[in-house]
Write an enzyme that holds these catalytic residues in place. Structure first.
Site, PDB file in Angstrom:
ATOM      1  N   ASN A   1       6.177  -5.261  -2.667  1.00  0.00           N
ATOM      2  CA  ASN A   1       5.674  -4.706  -1.408  1.00  0.00           C
ATOM      3  C   ASN A   1       4.168  -4.958  -1.345  1.00  0.00           C
ATOM      4  O   ASN A   1       3.504  -5.090  -2.379  1.00  0.00           O
ATOM      5  CB  ASN A   1       5.946  -3.205  -1.348  1.00  0.00           C
ATOM      6  CG  ASN A   1       5.502  -2.579  -0.036  1.00  0.00           C
ATOM      7  OD1 ASN A   1       5.688  -3.160   1.044  1.00  0.00           O
ATOM      8  ND2 ASN A   1       4.893  -1.401  -0.108  1.00  0.00           N
TER       9      ASN A   1
ATOM     10  N   HIS B   1       0.796  -3.109   0.396  1.00  0.00           N
ATOM     11  CA  HIS B   1       0.390  -1.855   1.050  1.00  0.00           C
ATOM     12  C   HIS B   1      -1.103  -1.928   1.363  1.00  0.00           C
ATOM     13  O   HIS B   1      -1.901  -2.304   0.497  1.00  0.00           O
ATOM     14  CB  HIS B   1       0.692  -0.669   0.134  1.00  0.00           C
ATOM     15  CG  HIS B   1       0.309   0.636   0.749  1.00  0.00           C
ATOM     16  ND1 HIS B   1       1.076   1.242   1.721  1.00  0.00           N
ATOM     17  CD2 HIS B   1      -0.772   1.427   0.576  1.00  0.00           C
ATOM     18  CE1 HIS B   1       0.490   2.360   2.100  1.00  0.00           C
ATOM     19  NE2 HIS B   1      -0.638   2.507   1.419  1.00  0.00           N
TER      20      HIS B   1
ATOM     21  N   SER C   1      -2.956  -3.782  -1.745  1.00  0.00           N
ATOM     22  CA  SER C   1      -2.326  -3.830  -3.065  1.00  0.00           C
ATOM     23  C   SER C   1      -0.939  -4.447  -2.978  1.00  0.00           C
ATOM     24  O   SER C   1      -0.148  -4.078  -2.101  1.00  0.00           O
ATOM     25  CB  SER C   1      -2.151  -2.408  -3.619  1.00  0.00           C
ATOM     26  OG  SER C   1      -3.340  -1.669  -3.583  1.00  0.00           O
TER      27      SER C   1
ATOM     28  N   ASP D   1       5.260   3.720  -2.239  1.00  0.00           N
ATOM     29  CA  ASP D   1       3.979   3.047  -2.477  1.00  0.00           C
ATOM     30  C   ASP D   1       3.448   3.347  -3.884  1.00  0.00           C
ATOM     31  O   ASP D   1       2.236   3.369  -4.108  1.00  0.00           O
ATOM     32  CB  ASP D   1       2.933   3.455  -1.424  1.00  0.00           C
ATOM     33  CG  ASP D   1       3.375   3.095  -0.008  1.00  0.00           C
ATOM     34  OD1 ASP D   1       4.024   2.041   0.152  1.00  0.00           O
ATOM     35  OD2 ASP D   1       3.090   3.877   0.912  1.00  0.00           O
TER      36      ASP D   1
HETATM   37  C1  GRF Z   1       0.448  -5.110   6.488  1.00  0.00           C
HETATM   38  O1  GRF Z   1      -0.866  -4.686   6.677  1.00  0.00           O
HETATM   39  C2  GRF Z   1       1.028  -4.534   5.238  1.00  0.00           C
HETATM   40  O2  GRF Z   1       0.077  -4.147   4.299  1.00  0.00           O
HETATM   41  C3  GRF Z   1       1.748  -3.315   5.711  1.00  0.00           C
HETATM   42  O3  GRF Z   1       2.195  -3.600   6.997  1.00  0.00           O
HETATM   43  C4  GRF Z   1       1.375  -4.614   7.573  1.00  0.00           C
HETATM   44  C5  GRF Z   1       2.294  -5.674   8.086  1.00  0.00           C
HETATM   45  O4  GRF Z   1       1.630  -6.617   8.878  1.00  0.00           O
HETATM   46  N1  GRF Z   1       2.803  -2.982   4.777  1.00  0.00           N
HETATM   47  P1  GRF Z   1       2.388  -7.932   9.325  1.00  0.00           P
HETATM   48  O5  GRF Z   1       3.654  -7.509  10.054  1.00  0.00           O
HETATM   49  O6  GRF Z   1       2.680  -8.743   8.112  1.00  0.00           O
HETATM   50  O7  GRF Z   1       1.435  -8.623  10.266  1.00  0.00           O
END
Ligand code: GRF
Length: 213
Positions: A107, A109, A136, A145
């Site tokens: 993931n 985050h 991260s 998370d």
């Molecule tokens: C990213 O900022 C990620 O960290 C979070 O959700 C956002 C997704 O953005 N989990 P995208 O859909 O990849 O543009």
């Protein structure tokens, strides 16, 4: 070639960065399918443009989270993935789903975990007057998370910033570090061994590595 399944809920800019990195040969793998819980996720169009099958699994007909995740697992497993990548996938995962993909699900985050798990991370960083923020990449465990950290990238926060500016700065880093980590996994450099992530056979530090971008 590592088979990668990406889960999204929205824009999919991280998905795009991963697709691009695979196409450019920076990742020894390819995205074999994209799943979304939302039919209008723009990331599905990105998948279509790249010739990657995209699937919508709408949560509404399902009785509960377990039933939904069980269906999602069945469809994901039909793609025979080596790695599951959460890229802006905005649903909480059931324990059974997490256990099924333990050690092969990543993931990203948008905070310097363990700071600010959950939502509105950019707002929290601004409200707290942080001068430093970031993103991260971590393995997914049942703790939201909270799984083992692999790589973090920091960005500065300036007094005149708003949420959109901070988000853009963070995303710029995300598009670099997520494909990098996925590349490590795809080439066998990054592995989960007995619950401990290792890079090149060395256990990762608890705070993960700091990206030097
Ligand atoms: C990213 O900022 C990620 O960290 C979070 O959700 C956002 C997704 O953005 N989990 P995208 O859909 O990849 O543009």
């Amino acid at each position: 070639m590592t088979r990668i399944v990406v889960l999204i809920s929205g824009n999919g800019s991280n998905l795009q960065a991963i697709i691009d990195a695979c196409q450019q040969g920076k990742v020894a793998g390819h995205v074999c399918a994209v799943f979304s819980n939302k039919a209008d996720a723009y990331g599905l169009q990105r998948a279509e443009i790249a010739g990657i099958p995209g699937y919508v699994v709408d949560p509404r007909p399902f009785a509960d989270r377990d039933a939904y995740d069980s269906q999602l697992m069945t469809q994901i497993d039909a793609c025979q993935p080596d790695l599951i990548v959460l890229a802006g996938y905005m649903r909480i995962l059931s324990p059974a789903f997490v256990q099924h993909y333990q050690g092969r699900m990543l993931n990203i985050h948008p905070s310097l975990l363990p700071k600010y798990p959950g939502l509105h991370t950019h707002r929290k960083a601004l409200e707290n007057g942080d001068s430093e923020h970031g993103t991260s990449v971590h393995f997914v465990t049942e703790e939201l998370d909270g799984g083992p950290l692999v790589l973090q990238a920091k960005v500065p926060v300036f007094p005149e910033d708003d949420e959109a500016l901070v988000a853009a700065r963070v995303q710029h880093q995300e598009h670099a570090i997520y494909p990098l980590v996925i590349g490590w996994f795809a080439s066998g450099r990054l592995q989960m061994c007995d619950g401990t992530p290792q890079l090149d056979g060395q256990p990762l530090p608890p705070e993960g590595y700091a990206a030097d971008l």
